[in-house]
Design a protein around this motif. Structure first.
Motif, PDB file in Angstrom:
ATOM      1  N   ASP A  78      33.356  53.340  31.520  1.00 33.55           N
ATOM      2  CA  ASP A  78      33.833  53.259  32.687  1.00 33.55           C
ATOM      3  C   ASP A  78      33.071  52.696  33.708  1.00 33.55           C
ATOM      4  OD1 ASP A  78      36.392  54.059  31.855  1.00 33.55           O
ATOM      5  OD2 ASP A  78      35.858  56.034  31.898  1.00 33.55           O
ATOM      6  N   PHE A  79      31.643  53.002  33.765  1.00 32.25           N
ATOM      7  CA  PHE A  79      30.634  52.767  34.675  1.00 32.25           C
ATOM      8  C   PHE A  79      29.575  51.769  34.194  1.00 32.25           C
ATOM      9  CE2 PHE A  79      32.863  56.815  35.962  1.00 32.25           C
ATOM     10  CZ  PHE A  79      33.304  56.312  37.147  1.00 32.25           C
ATOM     11  N   ARG A 124      37.817  50.499  42.862  1.00 27.30           N
ATOM     12  CA  ARG A 124      37.379  50.800  41.443  1.00 27.30           C
ATOM     13  C   ARG A 124      35.745  50.500  41.658  1.00 27.30           C
ATOM     14  NH1 ARG A 124      36.341  52.444  36.997  1.00 27.30           N
ATOM     15  NH2 ARG A 124      36.094  51.247  34.934  1.00 27.30           N
ATOM     16  N   ARG A 126      33.587  52.853  43.337  1.00 31.16           N
ATOM     17  CA  ARG A 126      33.289  53.896  42.418  1.00 31.16           C
ATOM     18  C   ARG A 126      32.088  53.723  41.451  1.00 31.16           C
ATOM     19  NH1 ARG A 126      39.074  54.603  42.445  1.00 31.16           N
ATOM     20  NH2 ARG A 126      39.087  53.693  40.338  1.00 31.16           N
ATOM     21  N   ILE A 127      32.127  52.491  40.853  1.00 31.98           N
ATOM     22  CA  ILE A 127      31.170  52.016  40.063  1.00 31.98           C
ATOM     23  C   ILE A 127      29.626  52.024  40.767  1.00 31.98           C
ATOM     24  CG2 ILE A 127      30.287  50.294  38.333  1.00 31.98           C
ATOM     25  CD1 ILE A 127      33.213  49.733  37.672  1.00 31.98           C
ATOM     26  N   ALA A 145      36.410  44.639  37.598  1.00 34.30           N
ATOM     27  CA  ALA A 145      36.787  45.291  38.973  1.00 34.30           C
ATOM     28  C   ALA A 145      36.744  43.967  40.171  1.00 34.30           C
ATOM     29  CB  ALA A 145      36.255  46.392  39.188  1.00 34.30           C
ATOM     30  N   GLU A 159      32.240  46.644  33.419  1.00 34.72           N
ATOM     31  CA  GLU A 159      33.372  46.968  34.036  1.00 34.72           C
ATOM     32  C   GLU A 159      33.551  46.771  35.761  1.00 34.72           C
ATOM     33  OE1 GLU A 159      36.382  48.431  33.163  1.00 34.72           O
ATOM     34  OE2 GLU A 159      35.422  47.992  31.214  1.00 34.72           O
ATOM     35  N   ASN A 203      39.570  44.568  42.663  1.00 30.67           N
ATOM     36  CA  ASN A 203      39.848  46.047  42.729  1.00 30.67           C
ATOM     37  C   ASN A 203      38.711  46.892  43.552  1.00 30.67           C
ATOM     38  OD1 ASN A 203      40.156  48.778  42.340  1.00 30.67           O
ATOM     39  ND2 ASN A 203      41.324  48.430  40.187  1.00 30.67           N
TER      40      ASN A 203
END
Length: 348
Positions: free
Chosen positions: A221-222, A238, A241-242, A230, A226, A235
């Motif tokens: 996810d990170f 997202r 968050r990364i 995103a 990704e 996005n």
């Protein structure tokens, strides 16, 4: 991707001849990708002579310890109770006066298999340019093999091919995730893939992203893959968050690698806009990606016009300079990345 295909094809041809016991008097192995050089040398070292023959007929030396004259003297010996003797010179780039090897290569012994492992640094300095005579004779008398470093975009295809030989498939997302984590170090990649092949359940022949995360340690996810995805989707939440995850783990996520990944991503989007043939196969070939990811670039191109892509590339250059201290006070890399993401998604 011709460079990769040619390197792999030549490598496989050499190995096949060796497996068929077709031996040449000289194997001059050079280039900035050590993996293929090491594999050919290892095969010859392990398989040409039997265990009993190796004691008297196999010599392995290192370039820093010898001169070209030492190699010539070793190569001119005749085998004892064997059809061949094997002489392997590792790290041959350190051999003193290696160009003198021409003296031997003009009339090599057919009973000697001389393997010269001449590795080149990946800094563009090709010391083999000084060895034109040796190279010419190696091509005439035996095998000259140039092992070229792969670009990052070529690695997923290499991973697929490596696993195919083992009867294992890999999900495209997993191949990209592994490339993201390891890069283009083929020796390390082969090690990680061998490890994954061993720990796969007996009834499974497919490596998935979860296997990469569980056994190698990179988060599904990170990661940079990704992050670019995103951004392509605009996005913002997202992507941020990364970015926050990267800021908390700067050693595992260097800013220079992150900004390079974003740059390459938007270069591909810009290139997509100007492709005459937008069929899946053609786009995959031109962008150097798996066909699985073509739809992602198609969608991203609808969100980012050519002029927007050019602006983003300009911002990336600006923030790269700021990360190196140019026109930047005390803003850390984490905050620079957050600013950049905001610009990419919302900037004009």
């Amino acid at each position: 991707m011709a460079k990769q295909s040619q390197t792999v094809e030549t490598f496989q041809n050499i190995l096949q001849e060796l497996k068929n016991k077709i031996y040449k008097p000289i194997y001059f192995l050079t280039g900035d990708e050590p993996y293929f050089i090491d594999k050919i040398a290892e095969y010859i070292e392990d398989n040409v002579l039997s265990s009993s023959e190796k004691a008297f007929n196999q010599t392995v030396v290192y370039g820093r310890d010898i001169s070209a004259a030492d190699i010539i003297n070793a190569a001119r010996r005749f085998p004892m109770m064997s059809n061949y003797q094997v002489v392997i010179v590792k790290e041959a780039q350190n051999v003193r006066n290696l160009s003198d090897l021409e003296i031997y290569l003009k009339t090599p012994l057919n009973s000697t298999i001389l393997v010269v492992c001449h590795k080149i640094a990946s800094d563009g300095k090709k010391s083999s340019d000084k060895l034109s005579g040796v190279v010419k004779l190696a091509k005439q008398k035996g095998i000259y093999f140039e092992s070229k470093k792969f670009y990052d975009y070529q690695i997923p295809d290499w991973i697929v091919g490596y696993l195919k030989d083992k009867g294992i498939k890999i999900d495209p997302l997993a191949a990209n995730l592994l490339t993201e984590f390891v890069g283009n170090d083929l020796s390390r990649l082969a090690h990680e893939l061998d490890k994954l092949a061993i720990i796969l359940p007996a009834d499974s022949k497919l490596i998935q992203a979860a296997d990469i995360e569980r056994n190698i340690g990179i988060s599904r996810d990170f990661n940079r893959f990704e992050l670019t995805k995103a951004l392509g989707e605009m996005n913002f939440a997202r992507a941020m968050r990364i970015a926050d995850h990267f800021a908390r783990n700067p050693n595992a996520n260097p800013f220079v690698l992150t900004i390079t990944a974003i740059y390459q991503y938007f270069i591909k989007i810009l290139k997509y806009h100007f492709l005459a043939d937008k069929s899946k196969a053609s786009v995959a070939k031109e962008l150097g990606v798996n066909e699985f990811f073509v739809a992602e670039y198609e969608r991203a191109a609808k969100r980012y016009s050519p002029s927007r892509c050019v602006s983003i590339i300009h911002w990336l250059s600006e923030y790269d300079m700021r990360s190196k201290g140019v026109n930047n006070g005390s803003t850390d890399h984490g905050e620079l990345l957050r600013e950049l993401i905001y610009l990419i998604v919302f900037g004009k």
